[in-house]
Scaffold this motif. Structure first.
Motif, PDB file in Angstrom:
ATOM      1  N   SER A   1     -11.809 -12.796  15.932  1.00 14.34           N
ATOM      2  CA  SER A   1     -10.877 -12.978  14.811  1.00 14.34           C
ATOM      3  C   SER A   1     -10.847 -14.425  14.372  1.00 14.34           C
ATOM      4  CB  SER A   1      -9.481 -12.546  15.200  1.00 14.34           C
ATOM      5  OG  SER A   1      -8.968 -13.371  16.207  1.00 14.34           O
TER       6      SER A   1
ATOM      7  N   GLY B   1      -9.274  -5.580  15.707  1.00 12.14           N
ATOM      8  CA  GLY B   1      -9.311  -4.138  15.932  1.00 12.14           C
ATOM      9  C   GLY B   1      -8.527  -3.758  17.178  1.00 12.14           C
TER      10      GLY B   1
ATOM     11  N   GLU C   1      -1.645  -0.536  12.435  1.00 14.69           N
ATOM     12  CA  GLU C   1      -2.957  -0.523  11.760  1.00 14.69           C
ATOM     13  C   GLU C   1      -2.986  -1.569  10.648  1.00 14.69           C
ATOM     14  OE1 GLU C   1      -3.716   3.462  10.440  1.00 14.69           O
ATOM     15  OE2 GLU C   1      -3.468   4.261  12.467  1.00 14.69           O
ATOM     16  N   SER C   2      -1.897  -1.680   9.902  1.00 12.95           N
ATOM     17  CA  SER C   2      -1.824  -2.699   8.852  1.00 12.95           C
ATOM     18  C   SER C   2      -1.898  -4.095   9.450  1.00 12.95           C
ATOM     19  CB  SER C   2      -0.513  -2.567   8.067  1.00 12.95           C
ATOM     20  OG  SER C   2      -0.483  -1.343   7.400  1.00 12.95           O
TER      21      SER C   2
ATOM     22  N   GLU D   1       1.063   4.765   1.796  1.00 11.67           N
ATOM     23  CA  GLU D   1       0.505   5.647   2.824  1.00 11.67           C
ATOM     24  C   GLU D   1       1.468   6.807   2.960  1.00 11.67           C
ATOM     25  OE1 GLU D   1      -1.638   4.248   6.165  1.00 11.67           O
ATOM     26  OE2 GLU D   1      -1.145   2.187   5.672  1.00 11.67           O
TER      27      GLU D   1
ATOM     28  N   SER E   1      -3.332  -4.879  12.241  1.00 12.95           N
ATOM     29  CA  SER E   1      -4.722  -5.061  12.678  1.00 12.95           C
ATOM     30  C   SER E   1      -5.590  -5.535  11.524  1.00 12.95           C
ATOM     31  CB  SER E   1      -5.291  -3.749  13.220  1.00 12.95           C
ATOM     32  OG  SER E   1      -4.726  -3.419  14.448  1.00 12.95           O
ATOM     33  N   ARG E   2      -5.416  -4.876  10.369  1.00  8.57           N
ATOM     34  CA  ARG E   2      -6.232  -5.242   9.197  1.00  8.57           C
ATOM     35  C   ARG E   2      -5.903  -6.661   8.748  1.00  8.57           C
ATOM     36  NH1 ARG E   2      -5.159   0.158   7.470  1.00  8.57           N
ATOM     37  NH2 ARG E   2      -3.537  -0.545   6.029  1.00  8.57           N
ATOM     38  N   THR E   3      -4.631  -6.981   8.750  1.00  5.71           N
ATOM     39  CA  THR E   3      -4.205  -8.299   8.267  1.00  5.71           C
ATOM     40  C   THR E   3      -4.719  -9.408   9.177  1.00  5.71           C
ATOM     41  OG1 THR E   3      -2.219  -7.288   7.356  1.00  5.71           O
ATOM     42  CG2 THR E   3      -2.195  -9.676   7.600  1.00  5.71           C
TER      43      THR E   3
ATOM     44  N   SER F   1      -7.284  -9.081  11.083  1.00  3.39           N
ATOM     45  CA  SER F   1      -8.709  -8.822  11.323  1.00  3.39           C
ATOM     46  C   SER F   1      -8.986  -8.631  12.818  1.00  3.39           C
ATOM     47  CB  SER F   1      -9.573  -9.955  10.768  1.00  3.39           C
ATOM     48  OG  SER F   1      -9.358 -10.115   9.403  1.00  3.39           O
TER      49      SER F   1
ATOM     50  N   TYR G   1       0.829  -1.183   0.000  1.00  2.00           N
ATOM     51  CA  TYR G   1       0.000   0.000   0.000  1.00  2.00           C
ATOM     52  C   TYR G   1       0.872   1.244   0.000  1.00  2.00           C
ATOM     53  CZ  TYR G   1       1.111  -0.031   4.963  1.00  2.00           C
ATOM     54  OH  TYR G   1       1.757  -0.023   6.152  1.00  2.00           O
TER      55      TYR G   1
END
Lengths: 187, 150
Positions: free
Chosen positions: B150, B92, B83-84, B35, B86-88, B90, B33
């Motif tokens: 998760s 929060g 944050e990445s 950013e 967290s997204r990977t 799943s 990504y």
């Protein structure tokens, strides 16, 4: 031409070893301990401690370099040539890596070419004495031009392989070879 | 018995850089990504070699070198990486808190952050700089951590 007394880049000399035991201090029963040499070899081998003591063939003085930046100068290393162990096991054509496993489940990977360096050693004695438990008794690896994390302590298996696989510190981003003169600290 | 002088042949003459056949660990997922105008590529993996230490996941990121002159710059980057992560995963609400830093050699520095999830320590993120340029980011997540949902 390098000054023979120079340290590798980024290193400073300190008086003695800093002891690391990232996975703890393993207990060793020397009567049951064996060194296994396996993987892509024609002749898998197993050595007891007494077997290794009988074939000690190499002694020299060399500095030890930790990747964190400290070095200990002029250590006397004594043991069995890694090249000799490799030749006895007869690695198969195509072997490129040597994976070392220790009693504490620590692992590291060494390029086959570096493993065969004429000064690569399975160390049994340091500075005239058998290895202490903290220094990796009964046996540890030492290859002078590689950083100390490749010098696995409490070695239990030497595994020749064609396939690369990260060891402990390599999985944490450290270099696949770790040549001190090239300052190969991280991948 | 064979013996050597204090130093043998110059090991700097040794051949080319070894290239692992698999340059990246097998990854469960990957992402890349941009950013703040900056390219980052990350891999999530579960290296067998770290299981004895109780580490379940490694989240390793490679990126273009970035100047880090102030610790605040790194805090911002650490938050982006978490944050990445967290997204990977799943999951929060992962939070990173600066822990300590140390020198590696004379030019490299290693900055460590603790990773928390709902107040519980779940791992560590480490950031490597070379001459004050950020070159590598790596987070470890401990085994035995279960993320609700998760």
């Amino acid at each position: 031409m390098r000054d023979p007394d120079s340290l590798p880049p980024g290193q400073r000399a300190i008086p003695n070893f800093i002891i690391y035991r990232i996975l703890g201090q393993p207990e060793v029963d020397i009567n049951s301990w064996r060194l296994r040499i396996s993987g892509d070899v024609s002749k898998p081998l197993t050595y007891a401690y007494e077997d290794l003591l009988k074939i000690v063939d190499t002694s020299y003085v060399s500095d030890f370099h930790c990747v964190t930046g400290w070095s200990v100068r002029s250590v006397v290393w004594e043991g069995v040539s890694l090249r000799r162990l490799a030749m006895e096991a007869q690695p198969l054509k195509g072997v490129e890596w040597v994976y070392v496993r220790s009693l504490d489940k620590y692992t590291t990977v060494i390029p086959y070419e570096d493993f065969l360096d004429e000064r690569g050693l399975l160390v049994l004695r340091i500075n005239g004495k058998p290895l202490s438990p903290e220094q990796g008794f009964p046996a540890r690896i030492f290859i002078p031009h590689l950083y100390g994390w490749k010098s696995a302590k409490w070695v239990s298996e030497i595994f020749f392989t064609k396939e690369y696989k990260d060891g402990y510190w390599e999985a944490l981003g450290y270099h696949s070879r770790g040549n001190v003169w090239r300052e190969e600290r991280f991948k | 018995m064979r013996g050597f002088g204090p130093r043998g042949k110059n090991p700097r003459d040794r051949g080319s850089n070894p290239r692992p056949a698999t340059t990246q660990p097998p990854y469960l997922t990957s992402l890349s990504y941009k950013e703040v105008g900056w390219f980052v590529e990350c891999w999530l993996s579960s290296p067998e070699a770290l299981a004895p230490k109780g580490i379940k996941f490694i989240f390793m990121c490679s990126h273009e070198p970035k100047d880090i002159y102030f610790i605040e710059d790194l805090h911002e980057h650490a938050s982006l990486i978490s944050e990445s992560l967290s997204r990977t995963l799943s999951v929060g609400g992962l939070r990173v808190v600066f822990s300590d830093n140390e020198v590696i050699g004379s030019d490299y520095m290693l900055y460590s952050y603790k990773v928390f999830h709902e107040g519980d320590y779940v791992g560590t993120c480490r950031f490597v700089t070379y001459c004050n340029k950020l070159i590598k980011s790596l987070c470890t997540i401990s085994s035995g951590i279960t993320f609700e949902g998760s």
